[in-house]
Scaffold this motif. Structure first.
Motif, mmCIF file in Angstrom:
data_model
loop_
_atom_site.group_PDB
_atom_site.id
_atom_site.type_symbol
_atom_site.label_atom_id
_atom_site.label_comp_id
_atom_site.label_asym_id
_atom_site.label_seq_id
_atom_site.Cartn_x
_atom_site.Cartn_y
_atom_site.Cartn_z
ATOM 1 N N GLN A 50 5.895 108.890 22.184
ATOM 2 C CA GLN A 50 5.828 107.444 22.371
ATOM 3 C C GLN A 50 6.454 107.034 23.702
ATOM 4 O OE1 GLN A 50 7.678 106.168 18.711
ATOM 5 N NE2 GLN A 50 5.699 105.928 17.687
ATOM 6 N N SER A 51 7.543 107.688 24.090
ATOM 7 C CA SER A 51 8.155 107.353 25.380
ATOM 8 C C SER A 51 7.266 107.820 26.532
ATOM 9 C CB SER A 51 9.575 107.912 25.500
ATOM 10 O OG SER A 51 9.581 109.313 25.499
ATOM 11 N N LEU A 52 6.546 108.912 26.354
ATOM 12 C CA LEU A 52 5.578 109.354 27.363
ATOM 13 C C LEU A 52 4.449 108.333 27.480
ATOM 14 C CD1 LEU A 52 4.442 111.442 29.338
ATOM 15 C CD2 LEU A 52 3.484 112.658 27.371
ATOM 16 N N GLU A 53 3.955 107.852 26.351
ATOM 17 C CA GLU A 53 2.905 106.828 26.372
ATOM 18 C C GLU A 53 3.404 105.565 27.073
ATOM 19 O OE1 GLU A 53 0.376 107.927 22.365
ATOM 20 O OE2 GLU A 53 2.187 106.707 22.137
ATOM 21 N N LYS A 54 4.639 105.186 26.818
ATOM 22 C CA LYS A 54 5.211 104.012 27.479
ATOM 23 C C LYS A 54 5.303 104.238 28.986
ATOM 24 C CE LYS A 54 9.165 100.915 27.370
ATOM 25 N NZ LYS A 54 10.460 100.621 26.773
ATOM 26 N N PHE A 55 5.717 105.426 29.400
ATOM 27 C CA PHE A 55 5.792 105.749 30.823
ATOM 28 C C PHE A 55 4.414 105.651 31.473
ATOM 29 C CE2 PHE A 55 5.261 108.807 34.243
ATOM 30 C CZ PHE A 55 6.248 108.406 35.121
ATOM 31 N N LEU A 56 3.398 106.135 30.778
ATOM 32 C CA LEU A 56 2.048 106.139 31.337
ATOM 33 C C LEU A 56 1.393 104.761 31.346
ATOM 34 C CD1 LEU A 56 0.743 109.436 29.711
ATOM 35 C CD2 LEU A 56 1.413 109.081 32.106
ATOM 36 N N SER A 57 1.928 103.841 30.553
ATOM 37 C CA SER A 57 1.403 102.473 30.526
ATOM 38 C C SER A 57 1.898 101.734 31.754
ATOM 39 C CB SER A 57 1.864 101.754 29.257
ATOM 40 O OG SER A 57 1.374 102.426 28.110
ATOM 41 N N THR A 58 0.978 101.147 32.485
ATOM 42 C CA THR A 58 1.359 100.476 33.729
ATOM 43 C C THR A 58 1.998 99.120 33.500
ATOM 44 O OG1 THR A 58 -0.894 99.646 33.955
ATOM 45 C CG2 THR A 58 -0.345 101.674 35.131
ATOM 46 N N ASP A 59 1.682 98.467 32.412
ATOM 47 C CA ASP A 59 2.312 97.192 32.077
ATOM 48 C C ASP A 59 2.131 96.936 30.587
ATOM 49 O OD1 ASP A 59 -0.260 95.979 31.612
ATOM 50 O OD2 ASP A 59 -0.443 95.655 33.760
ATOM 51 N N LYS A 61 0.182 94.981 29.036
ATOM 52 C CA LYS A 61 -1.204 94.821 28.606
ATOM 53 C C LYS A 61 -1.928 96.155 28.508
ATOM 54 C CE LYS A 61 -1.481 90.355 30.831
ATOM 55 N NZ LYS A 61 -2.046 89.620 31.945
ATOM 56 N N ASP A 62 -1.427 97.150 29.201
ATOM 57 C CA ASP A 62 -2.076 98.452 29.266
ATOM 58 C C ASP A 62 -1.277 99.449 28.437
ATOM 59 O OD1 ASP A 62 -3.675 100.593 30.059
ATOM 60 O OD2 ASP A 62 -2.434 100.988 31.812
ATOM 61 N N ASN A 63 -1.544 99.490 27.148
ATOM 62 C CA ASN A 63 -0.820 100.402 26.264
ATOM 63 C C ASN A 63 -1.579 101.716 26.148
ATOM 64 O OD1 ASN A 63 1.312 98.648 25.630
ATOM 65 N ND2 ASN A 63 0.021 97.581 24.162
ATOM 66 N N VAL A 64 -1.141 102.709 26.906
ATOM 67 C CA VAL A 64 -1.783 104.015 26.880
ATOM 68 C C VAL A 64 -1.410 104.723 25.582
ATOM 69 C CG1 VAL A 64 -1.836 106.291 27.968
ATOM 70 C CG2 VAL A 64 -1.834 104.230 29.384
ATOM 71 N N LYS A 65 -2.406 105.197 24.893
ATOM 72 C CA LYS A 65 -2.204 106.004 23.693
ATOM 73 C C LYS A 65 -2.809 107.366 23.962
ATOM 74 C CE LYS A 65 -0.205 102.840 21.291
ATOM 75 N NZ LYS A 65 1.241 102.904 21.226
ATOM 76 N N LEU A 66 -2.029 108.408 23.745
ATOM 77 C CA LEU A 66 -2.503 109.768 23.960
ATOM 78 C C LEU A 66 -3.227 110.319 22.736
ATOM 79 C CD1 LEU A 66 0.634 111.086 25.847
ATOM 80 C CD2 LEU A 66 -1.581 110.433 26.828
ATOM 81 N N PHE A 67 -2.898 109.772 21.575
ATOM 82 C CA PHE A 67 -3.528 110.199 20.325
ATOM 83 C C PHE A 67 -4.062 108.996 19.577
ATOM 84 C CE2 PHE A 67 -0.341 113.526 21.066
ATOM 85 C CZ PHE A 67 -1.118 114.667 20.921
ATOM 86 N N ASP A 68 -5.192 109.181 18.914
ATOM 87 C CA ASP A 68 -5.706 108.196 17.970
ATOM 88 C C ASP A 68 -5.076 108.542 16.636
ATOM 89 O OD1 ASP A 68 -7.051 106.600 16.171
ATOM 90 O OD2 ASP A 68 -9.050 107.290 16.751
ATOM 91 N N ARG A 69 -4.137 107.719 16.219
ATOM 92 C CA ARG A 69 -3.373 108.005 15.007
ATOM 93 C C ARG A 69 -4.025 107.448 13.745
ATOM 94 N NH1 ARG A 69 -0.053 107.324 19.351
ATOM 95 N NH2 ARG A 69 1.723 108.736 19.585
ATOM 96 N N SER A 70 -5.195 106.805 13.895
ATOM 97 C CA SER A 70 -5.852 106.210 12.728
ATOM 98 C C SER A 70 -6.556 107.257 11.870
ATOM 99 C CB SER A 70 -6.854 105.139 13.166
ATOM 100 O OG SER A 70 -7.901 105.708 13.926
ATOM 101 N N ASN A 71 -6.789 108.423 12.424
ATOM 102 C CA ASN A 71 -7.438 109.510 11.685
ATOM 103 C C ASN A 71 -6.436 110.620 11.404
ATOM 104 O OD1 ASN A 71 -10.049 108.324 11.872
ATOM 105 N ND2 ASN A 71 -10.179 109.038 13.974
ATOM 106 N N GLN A 72 -6.693 111.358 10.348
ATOM 107 C CA GLN A 72 -5.911 112.555 10.061
ATOM 108 C C GLN A 72 -6.856 113.732 10.001
ATOM 109 O OE1 GLN A 72 -2.645 112.941 10.040
ATOM 110 N NE2 GLN A 72 -2.420 110.794 10.529
ATOM 111 N N PRO A 73 -6.721 114.744 10.784
ATOM 112 C CA PRO A 73 -5.661 114.874 11.787
ATOM 113 C C PRO A 73 -5.890 113.941 12.969
ATOM 114 C CG PRO A 73 -7.197 116.692 11.999
ATOM 115 C CD PRO A 73 -7.632 115.888 10.798
ATOM 116 N N MET A 74 -4.799 113.680 13.696
ATOM 117 C CA MET A 74 -4.897 112.838 14.878
ATOM 118 C C MET A 74 -5.880 113.468 15.860
ATOM 119 S SD MET A 74 -0.974 111.794 15.816
ATOM 120 C CE MET A 74 -0.639 113.377 16.561
ATOM 121 N N GLU A 75 -6.440 112.639 16.712
ATOM 122 C CA GLU A 75 -7.342 113.132 17.748
ATOM 123 C C GLU A 75 -6.838 112.665 19.098
ATOM 124 O OE1 GLU A 75 -11.279 111.782 16.864
ATOM 125 O OE2 GLU A 75 -11.323 112.789 14.926
ATOM 126 N N LEU A 76 -7.057 113.480 20.118
ATOM 127 C CA LEU A 76 -6.716 113.066 21.469
ATOM 128 C C LEU A 76 -7.618 111.916 21.890
ATOM 129 C CD1 LEU A 76 -6.275 116.443 23.374
ATOM 130 C CD2 LEU A 76 -4.522 114.702 23.047
#
Length: 94
Positions: A50-59, A61-76
């Motif tokens: 989550q902290s990596l995703e926050k670092f990669l988000s530029t602001d 409004k731009d919430n970078v997600k590395l994984f789609d957590r809505s599915n199991q197993p997660m997907e990139l």
């Protein structure tokens, strides 16, 4: 539009964040399995990603997600795939 990692100082990026992310990928996108392999509990692995995703988000409004957590197993997500292929300076061999 494709994902482009932000160009800013890397001092806020921790190697641990990248290592944990790559271990989750190696573990079939399974955080619990990655935590087991890292000899950690699951929460620290999730927090680092989550902290990596926050670092990669530029602001906000731009919430970078590395994984789609809505599915199991997660997907990139597309951003996760790009980051996996282009991890900073090849720091973590895959």
């Amino acid at each position: 539009m494709s994902f482009q990692p932000p160009l800013r100082e890397l001092r806020d990026l921790e190697l641990r964040q990248i290592l944990y992310f790559m271990e989750v990928v190696r573990s079939g996108n399974n955080v619990s399995e990655a935590a087991r392999r890292l000899n950690l509990s699951q929460p620290p692995v999730t927090q680092r990603i989550q902290s990596l995703e926050k670092f990669l988000s530029t602001d906000q409004k731009d919430n970078v997600k590395l994984f789609d957590r809505s599915n199991q197993p997660m997907e990139l997500t597309e951003a996760g795939k790009v980051f996996c292929r282009r991890n900073p300076a090849g720091v973590v061999p895959y």
